[in-house]
Design a protein around this motif. Structure first.
Motif, short mmCIF file in Angstrom:
data_model
loop_
_atom_site.label_atom_id
_atom_site.label_comp_id
_atom_site.label_asym_id
_atom_site.label_seq_id
_atom_site.Cartn_x
_atom_site.Cartn_y
_atom_site.Cartn_z
N UNK A 217 0.88 -1.16 0.00
CA UNK A 217 0.00 0.00 0.00
C UNK A 217 0.92 1.21 0.00
N UNK A 218 0.84 2.02 -1.05
CA UNK A 218 1.78 3.13 -1.17
C UNK A 218 1.32 4.33 -0.34
N UNK A 219 2.10 5.42 -0.40
CA UNK A 219 1.84 6.59 0.43
C UNK A 219 0.50 7.23 0.12
N UNK A 220 -0.01 7.02 -1.09
CA UNK A 220 -1.31 7.58 -1.47
C UNK A 220 -2.48 6.64 -1.15
N UNK A 221 -2.19 5.48 -0.58
CA UNK A 221 -3.24 4.55 -0.20
C UNK A 221 -3.66 3.59 -1.29
N UNK A 222 -2.88 3.51 -2.38
CA UNK A 222 -3.21 2.59 -3.47
C UNK A 222 -2.62 1.21 -3.20
N UNK A 223 -3.36 0.18 -3.60
CA UNK A 223 -2.85 -1.18 -3.55
C UNK A 223 -1.99 -1.40 -4.79
N UNK A 224 -0.71 -1.71 -4.60
CA UNK A 224 0.23 -1.85 -5.69
C UNK A 224 0.72 -3.30 -5.74
N UNK A 225 0.54 -3.94 -6.88
CA UNK A 225 1.00 -5.31 -7.09
C UNK A 225 2.13 -5.29 -8.11
N UNK A 226 3.28 -5.88 -7.77
CA UNK A 226 4.38 -5.91 -8.75
C UNK A 226 3.98 -6.67 -10.02
N UNK A 227 4.47 -6.19 -11.14
CA UNK A 227 4.20 -6.87 -12.40
C UNK A 227 4.71 -8.31 -12.32
N UNK A 228 4.01 -9.21 -13.01
CA UNK A 228 4.34 -10.63 -12.95
C UNK A 228 5.42 -11.02 -13.97
N UNK A 255 8.17 -2.60 -8.84
CA UNK A 255 8.41 -2.19 -7.46
C UNK A 255 9.87 -2.44 -7.12
N UNK A 256 10.52 -1.42 -6.56
CA UNK A 256 11.90 -1.56 -6.10
C UNK A 256 11.94 -1.68 -4.57
N UNK A 257 13.12 -2.00 -4.05
CA UNK A 257 13.26 -2.16 -2.61
C UNK A 257 12.90 -0.88 -1.87
N UNK A 258 13.28 0.29 -2.41
CA UNK A 258 12.97 1.56 -1.75
C UNK A 258 11.47 1.76 -1.58
N UNK A 259 10.68 1.20 -2.51
CA UNK A 259 9.22 1.32 -2.40
C UNK A 259 8.70 0.60 -1.17
N UNK A 260 9.36 -0.48 -0.77
CA UNK A 260 8.93 -1.21 0.42
C UNK A 260 9.18 -0.38 1.68
N UNK A 261 10.31 0.32 1.71
CA UNK A 261 10.60 1.15 2.89
C UNK A 261 9.64 2.33 3.00
N UNK A 262 9.15 2.82 1.86
CA UNK A 262 8.26 3.97 1.86
C UNK A 262 6.79 3.59 1.99
N UNK A 263 6.46 2.32 1.95
CA UNK A 263 5.07 1.87 1.92
C UNK A 263 4.38 2.03 3.27
N UNK A 264 3.08 2.28 3.19
CA UNK A 264 2.26 2.25 4.41
C UNK A 264 2.15 0.83 4.94
N UNK A 285 11.08 -1.09 10.39
CA UNK A 285 9.63 -1.25 10.48
C UNK A 285 8.91 -0.77 9.23
N UNK A 286 7.84 -1.48 8.88
CA UNK A 286 6.94 -1.07 7.81
C UNK A 286 5.81 -0.29 8.44
N UNK A 287 5.59 0.95 7.98
CA UNK A 287 4.56 1.78 8.60
C UNK A 287 4.87 2.00 10.06
N UNK A 288 3.90 1.71 10.92
CA UNK A 288 4.11 1.88 12.35
C UNK A 288 4.59 0.58 13.02
N UNK A 289 4.98 -0.40 12.21
CA UNK A 289 5.51 -1.64 12.75
C UNK A 289 4.46 -2.64 13.16
#
Length: 315
Positions: A217-228, A255-264, A285-289
Motif C-alpha cells: 500500500x503506497x503513500x497515497x493509499x493505493x494497492x500496488x502489485x508488482x508486475x508478474x 516495485x523496487x526495494x525503496x518502495x517497500x521502505x516507503x510503503x504504508x 519497520x513497515x509503517x508503524x511496525x
C-alpha cells in the motif's frame, strides 16, 4: 545385500514401514489405479515418473474450508495454462480432473483441508525425452490444514531481501514442480531468523515470496502489485485485487526495494494464509511496525468470498 522379495513379501514390508507425515494425509487419488484411498503408506509415485526424477510436471495447491473449495476454477485455469507451457496434457479431460478434485475433498471427511493436484509427464523411463512416457500422471491428495489464529495475523511477518534471484520469466509464470529456488529461499529465512524472503530480478525489481505474492500500500493509499514479469500470477492476489476495486485504487507496476521502505503496508498474499501484513523489512519497520488496516480488510474480503463463491463438496 538387501533381500530380494516377491510381490507379496515386498508389499507386506512396505505396509510395515513408518511413513513420516502420515498423520496429515486424509485421502488421495492416482490416475493409474483410478481409485481413492486413505492409507498414506500406499500414496506412492513411480520412480521413473519424470515428475519425480526430472521435475517435469505441474501442480496446484487449493484450500477448502466450511466444506467449500476456494477458487477451484481459477486454480484449474492456471493449471491448464501451466500444462500448455510444458506441452503437457493430463491423462483425462479437465472436466474429469475437476470432478476428481471434488471427490477427493469429499472423501477426506473434513470440512477444512488442503488439496495438492499434480500432473506429471508420467512413468516410462529414466531419460529426459518426454516421448518415453506414453501417458501423463495425475495425483490428487487431501491433507490436514489448520488456519492461523488471530494472534498470528496480529503479530505479522518479518521479511528480507533474498540472495536467491527471481526465476526466469518463462519458468516463473508456469507453476512447475521444480521449486528449488523456493526451497533455498525458505532455508535462507530459517537461517536469518525471519519469516519470509522476497526475491528480486536482475534489474532490482521485486518478484515474489517463496510461496506467495507480495503487494504494498503506497503513500497515497493505493494497492500496488508488482508486475508478474518474474513471478507467478497468484490466484489469491488476483482475487484480492478484484475484491478491492471500489474500495481503493489498484494498480500493477514495477516495485523496487525503496518502495517497500516507503510503503504504508507490505502484504503477503497466498492460498493458505489469504493476506497477512509485513511488520518489518530488513529490520526496518513497515509503517508503524504493526499489520495495517488494508491487510485486515483484504483478508476479510477473501474469507467472505470463500463462503460466497467456494465450490461446495459435502452432501
Amino acid at each position: 545385500m538387501p533381500p530380494v522379495l516377491d510381490r507379496t513379501a515386498y508389499l507386506e514390508r512396505l505396509l510395515s514401514v513408518d511413513r513420516p507425515g502420515s498423520g496429515s494425509i486424509l485421502a488421495f487419488y492416482e490416475h493409474r489405479v483410478g481409485a481413492i484411498c486413505h492409507d498414506p503408506k500406499l500414496m506412492l509415485m513411480p520412480l521413473d515418473d519424470h515428475l519425480a526424477h526430472r521435475g517435469d510436471g505441474i501442480f496446484e495447491s487449493m484450500k477448502y474450508e466450511h466444506g467449500r473449495i476456494y477458487q477451484l476454477e481459477a486454480h484449474l485455469e492456471r493449471m491448464a495454462r501451466s500444462a500448455e507451457g510444458l506441452y503437457l496434457e493430463p491423462p483425462c479431460t479437465w472436466d474429469a480432473l475437476r470432478e476428481v478434485v471434488i471427490d477427493v475433498a469429499r472423501a477426506s471427511g473434513c470440512e477444512c483441508g488442503m488439496l495438492r493436484v499434480l500432473v506429471g509427464r508420467g512413468p516410462g523411463g529414466f531419460g529426459i525425452d518426454p516421448a518415453e512416457c506414453p501417458e501423463a500422471s495425475l495425483y490428487v491428495a487431501a491433507y490436514k490444514f489448520t488456519p492461523k489464529d488471530e494472534a498470528w495475523y496480529a503479530k505479522g511477518l518479518t521479511a528480507f531481501r533474498s540472495a536467491i534471484p527471481a526465476k526466469q520469466g518463462y519458468l516463473a509464470r508456469i507453476k512447475n514442480a521444480n521449486y528449488l529456488p523456493n526451497v533455498f529461499m525458505t532455508r535462507e529465512a530459517h537461517q536469518r531468523g525471519m519469516d519470509v524472503a522476497f526475491s528480486f530480478d536482475e534489474e532490482g525489481f521485486l518478484a515474489e515470496a517463496a510461496i506467495a505474492n507480495v503487494a504494498l500500500v503506497d503513500a497515497q493509499g493505493a494497492l500496488v502489485v508488482p508486475e508478474f514479469s518474474n513471478a507467478l500470477a497468484g490466484t489469491t492476489v488476483l482475487r484480492a485485487m478484484e475484491l478491492a476495486q471500489g474500495e481503493m485504487p489498484v494498480t500493477f507496476r514495477k516495485v523496487r526495494e525503496d518502495d517497500l521502505y516507503a510503503a504504508r503496508e507490505v502484504l503477503v498474499l497466498g492460498t493458505s494464509s489469504d493476506c497477512v501484513g509485513v511488520v518489518a523489512f530488513e529490520g526496518r519497520p513497515v509503517g508503524d511496525g504493526r499489520p495495517g488496516p488494508v491487510s485486515a480488510r483484504l483478508r476479510a474480503l477473501l474469507q467472505a468470498d470463500l463462503l460466497a463463491s467456494g465450490t461446495p463438496f459435502l452432501g
